[in-house]
Write a protein that holds these residues in place. Structure first.
Motif, mmCIF file in Angstrom:
data_model
loop_
_atom_site.group_PDB
_atom_site.id
_atom_site.type_symbol
_atom_site.label_atom_id
_atom_site.label_comp_id
_atom_site.label_asym_id
_atom_site.label_seq_id
_atom_site.Cartn_x
_atom_site.Cartn_y
_atom_site.Cartn_z
ATOM 1 N N LYS A 63 14.622 0.488 -5.553
ATOM 2 C CA LYS A 63 14.694 -0.475 -4.464
ATOM 3 C C LYS A 63 13.892 0.080 -3.299
ATOM 4 N N ILE A 64 12.906 -0.665 -2.852
ATOM 5 C CA ILE A 64 12.058 -0.183 -1.767
ATOM 6 C C ILE A 64 12.241 -0.973 -0.475
ATOM 7 N N GLY A 65 13.057 -2.018 -0.525
ATOM 8 C CA GLY A 65 13.287 -2.788 0.691
ATOM 9 C C GLY A 65 13.998 -4.098 0.412
ATOM 10 N N GLU A 66 13.912 -4.993 1.372
ATOM 11 C CA GLU A 66 14.576 -6.286 1.267
ATOM 12 C C GLU A 66 13.678 -7.401 1.790
ATOM 13 N N LEU A 67 13.744 -8.528 1.117
ATOM 14 C CA LEU A 67 13.109 -9.739 1.620
ATOM 15 C C LEU A 67 14.145 -10.437 2.484
ATOM 16 N N VAL A 68 13.882 -10.540 3.771
ATOM 17 C CA VAL A 68 14.836 -11.124 4.721
ATOM 18 C C VAL A 68 14.435 -12.563 5.010
ATOM 19 N N ILE A 69 15.361 -13.488 4.761
ATOM 20 C CA ILE A 69 15.130 -14.907 5.054
ATOM 21 C C ILE A 69 16.074 -15.284 6.191
ATOM 22 N N ASP A 70 15.528 -15.463 7.368
ATOM 23 C CA ASP A 70 16.332 -15.799 8.539
ATOM 24 C C ASP A 70 16.240 -17.299 8.785
ATOM 25 N N THR A 71 17.331 -18.006 8.493
ATOM 26 C CA THR A 71 17.333 -19.464 8.646
ATOM 27 C C THR A 71 17.521 -19.892 10.093
ATOM 28 N N GLN A 72 17.974 -18.984 10.934
ATOM 29 C CA GLN A 72 18.226 -19.282 12.346
ATOM 30 C C GLN A 72 19.120 -20.494 12.516
ATOM 31 N N GLU A 73 20.055 -20.653 11.551
ATOM 32 C CA GLU A 73 20.964 -21.795 11.588
ATOM 33 C C GLU A 73 22.073 -21.586 12.607
ATOM 34 N N THR A 75 0.832 -1.202 0.000
ATOM 35 C CA THR A 75 0.000 0.000 0.000
ATOM 36 C C THR A 75 0.871 1.257 0.000
ATOM 37 N N VAL A 76 0.402 2.247 -0.732
ATOM 38 C CA VAL A 76 1.063 3.554 -0.803
ATOM 39 C C VAL A 76 -0.013 4.607 -0.494
ATOM 40 N N PRO A 77 -0.241 4.931 0.775
ATOM 41 C CA PRO A 77 -1.359 5.797 1.185
ATOM 42 C C PRO A 77 -1.403 7.142 0.471
ATOM 43 N N ASN A 78 -0.242 7.726 0.181
ATOM 44 C CA ASN A 78 -0.256 9.067 -0.428
ATOM 45 C C ASN A 78 -0.049 9.019 -1.942
ATOM 46 N N GLY A 79 -0.173 7.836 -2.533
ATOM 47 C CA GLY A 79 0.050 7.695 -3.965
ATOM 48 C C GLY A 79 -1.199 7.937 -4.777
ATOM 49 N N LYS A 80 -1.005 8.316 -6.035
ATOM 50 C CA LYS A 80 -2.149 8.464 -6.934
ATOM 51 C C LYS A 80 -2.864 7.132 -7.039
ATOM 52 N N GLU A 81 -2.069 6.052 -7.191
ATOM 53 C CA GLU A 81 -2.598 4.697 -6.998
ATOM 54 C C GLU A 81 -2.154 4.270 -5.607
ATOM 55 N N GLN A 82 -3.018 3.667 -4.849
ATOM 56 C CA GLN A 82 -2.724 3.427 -3.437
ATOM 57 C C GLN A 82 -2.030 2.094 -3.159
ATOM 58 N N GLU A 83 -1.456 1.534 -4.186
ATOM 59 C CA GLU A 83 -0.634 0.342 -4.003
ATOM 60 C C GLU A 83 0.361 0.259 -5.149
ATOM 61 N N VAL A 84 1.464 -0.447 -4.889
ATOM 62 C CA VAL A 84 2.485 -0.634 -5.905
ATOM 63 C C VAL A 84 2.875 -2.103 -5.958
ATOM 64 N N ALA A 85 3.013 -2.626 -7.173
ATOM 65 C CA ALA A 85 3.453 -4.012 -7.343
ATOM 66 C C ALA A 85 4.950 -4.096 -7.070
ATOM 67 N N ILE A 86 5.375 -5.183 -6.460
ATOM 68 C CA ILE A 86 6.789 -5.359 -6.127
ATOM 69 C C ILE A 86 7.331 -6.636 -6.761
ATOM 70 N N LYS A 87 8.668 -6.692 -6.873
ATOM 71 C CA LYS A 87 9.302 -7.867 -7.485
ATOM 72 C C LYS A 87 10.713 -8.036 -6.934
ATOM 73 N N ILE A 88 11.281 -9.212 -7.181
ATOM 74 C CA ILE A 88 12.690 -9.476 -6.861
ATOM 75 C C ILE A 88 13.365 -9.966 -8.142
ATOM 76 N N LEU A 136 17.250 -10.417 -0.047
ATOM 77 C CA LEU A 136 16.999 -10.219 -1.467
ATOM 78 C C LEU A 136 16.435 -8.818 -1.670
ATOM 79 N N ASN A 137 16.990 -8.080 -2.600
ATOM 80 C CA ASN A 137 16.475 -6.745 -2.881
ATOM 81 C C ASN A 137 15.068 -6.818 -3.466
ATOM 82 N N VAL A 138 14.210 -5.926 -2.984
ATOM 83 C CA VAL A 138 12.833 -5.841 -3.469
ATOM 84 C C VAL A 138 12.673 -4.515 -4.210
ATOM 85 N N TYR A 139 12.131 -4.591 -5.433
ATOM 86 C CA TYR A 139 12.012 -3.411 -6.282
ATOM 87 C C TYR A 139 10.551 -3.106 -6.610
#
Length: 437
Positions: A383-393, A328-341, A408-411
């Protein structure tokens, strides 16, 4: 009737007896491996994760596995344009003596003869030619003494913590007919820990994958059609046609001296997954150095990696499976944005490890407001964030790794303009009355 009852009773008794016996198995993440060697390690080649280890930090003799460092420096010199495959080398007196010394692994090299770098390299990698290795050290650095300095410098650069290189071939210095490299002592030995050898194998394969084209050859003819023609047989017992053939095996190097015992750095790839193993001074059941056991135990290590771990893939579906990936993008003209890796992350995990994995989406702090909401404007590809995979290994790696998390970078898959003040005001009023009622 009595016979039938007796058979039934015996069957019940046997089942009960088997049930009472301890049932041995290799559970996920719990190795029942019993590697009979002074040191050993198994590493997942994609990530550098240590899957199994025994005395992995102890510096021990490595014998001809030393040639792996010589290979690295030769391939590096080729890549940098400092030497060429087809350039020739004229055999020095030192190389002639050591290449023809009785009892040493060699491809005989003739005095005053010229050989190409490719011929010397093949002789070193396939036949473990000691004279060829020394010749290559002279090609790269001018002298073996200078080459040894480069070997130790490269070890430091690659992050080795427990290593000492004293010659280019892996021979014991006292076996070099008094021709050991300048700056070293007659009693010096090449000594490297199992973990550092695995690290060398990792970088050798990753930086110069072409090394496997040569190390995977079971045989090759040296100087075919000449008076020096010789069938070079690879000392790697896991290769095709060898006694301990292992599916997917394609490297890397054996080593044998009285000081080091029987050693082996192996690697194999199956279904896109590669493992690296190191065995230092393999022993038989009587505690004696064993050439066969280094291959038998390497097979056990590789089997453990391939069989007890599975490849698990992580993507945006790991957070929202089978849903449209938007934020969700509350202040956007469209209130959501599609993301990808860019692409999913594949990790080798045991079943127990997989169950502990936690995933989350962490947004870039520069892209959000005080309440954590993503803010427009956003450009496609940002780049709007990161997908964090914590294996707790609870695992170590052959190189420094800060945590058990992968990122993983999220765009943004599309652009979103900032909504006008009027639209944002209208939304605020709408939200107010919506919450009120």
């Amino acid at each position: 009737m009595k016979k039938k009852m007796v058979k039934q009773s015996l069957t019940v008794l046997m089942i009960s007896f088997i049930a009472m016996m301890p049932f041995q198995q290799t559970a996920y993440g719990k190795s029942t491996l019993e590697i009979n060697a002074d040191a050993a390690i198994l590493v997942e080649a994609g990530t550098g994760k240590i899957v199994y280890s025994k005395h992995e930090d102890e510096p021990l003799g490595i014998a001809s596995m030393t040639k792996m460092m010589t290979e690295y420096l030769v391939l590096e010199a080729i890549e940098d344009g400092k030497i060429k495959w087809d350039q020739t080398y004229k055999v020095s007196d030192k190389v002639f003596q050591l290449a023809n010394a009785p009892g040493l692994s060699n491809v005989p090299l003739r005095a005053g003869e010229e050989y190409t770098v490719r011929e010397l390299y093949d002789a070193m990698v396939i036949k473990s030619g000691n004279g060829a290795a020394i010749a290559l050290s002279e090609v790269v650095a001018g002298s073996e003494g200078e080459f040894v300095k480069r070997m130790n410098a490269k070890a430091k650069e690659l992050g080795f913590e427990n290593s000492q290189f004293v010659n280019s071939s892996g021979l014991s210095n006292y076996d070099m007919l008094g021709l050991f490299p300048k700056g070293t002592d007659v009693n010096d030995e090449n000594m490297v820990s199992a973990e550092d050898m695995a690290t060398l194998a990792y970088y050798l394969i990753h930086d110069f994958p072409e090394v496997l084209k040569t190390s995977s050859l079971s045989t090759k003819v040296f100087r075919p059609g000449t008076s020096e023609e010789l069938v070079m047989k690879n000392t790697n017992g896991l290769l095709k046609g060898k006694t301990y053939h292992y599916k997917g095996a394609d490297g890397l190097k054996t080593g044998t001296t009285p000081f080091a015992g029987s050693t082996f750095t192996g690697t194999a790839k199956r279904n896109g997954v590669r493992y690296i193993s190191v065995i230092l001074d393999a022993k038989d059941e009587y505690g004696q150095p064993s050439s066969a056991e280094r291959f038998i135990q390497t097979r056990e290590l590789l089997d453990f990696g391939f069989n007890e771990y599975k490849t698990v893939s992580y993507s945006l579906d790991s957070i929202e499976e089978k849903k449209k990936h938007t934020i969700t993008v509350p202040n956007g003209k469209e209130q959501e944005v599609a993301i990808k890796i860019d692409k999913p992350l594949s990790i080798r995990l045991t079943k127990q490890e997989e169950n502990k994995v936690k995933t989350k989406l962490s947004l870039d702090k520069k892209k959000v407001n005080e309440d954590g909401s993503l803010q427009a404007p956003i450009k496609k590809g940002d780049k709007i964030g990161e997908l964090v995979i914590d294996t707790q290994e609870d695992k170590d790696y052959i190189f420094d790794k800060d945590s058990s998390s992968y990122k993983l970078n999220v765009y943004a898959a599309e652009s979103v303009k900032k909504a006008s003040w009027l639209v944002r005001s209208a939304r605020s009023i709408q939200d107010f009355f919506g919450n009120l009622f």
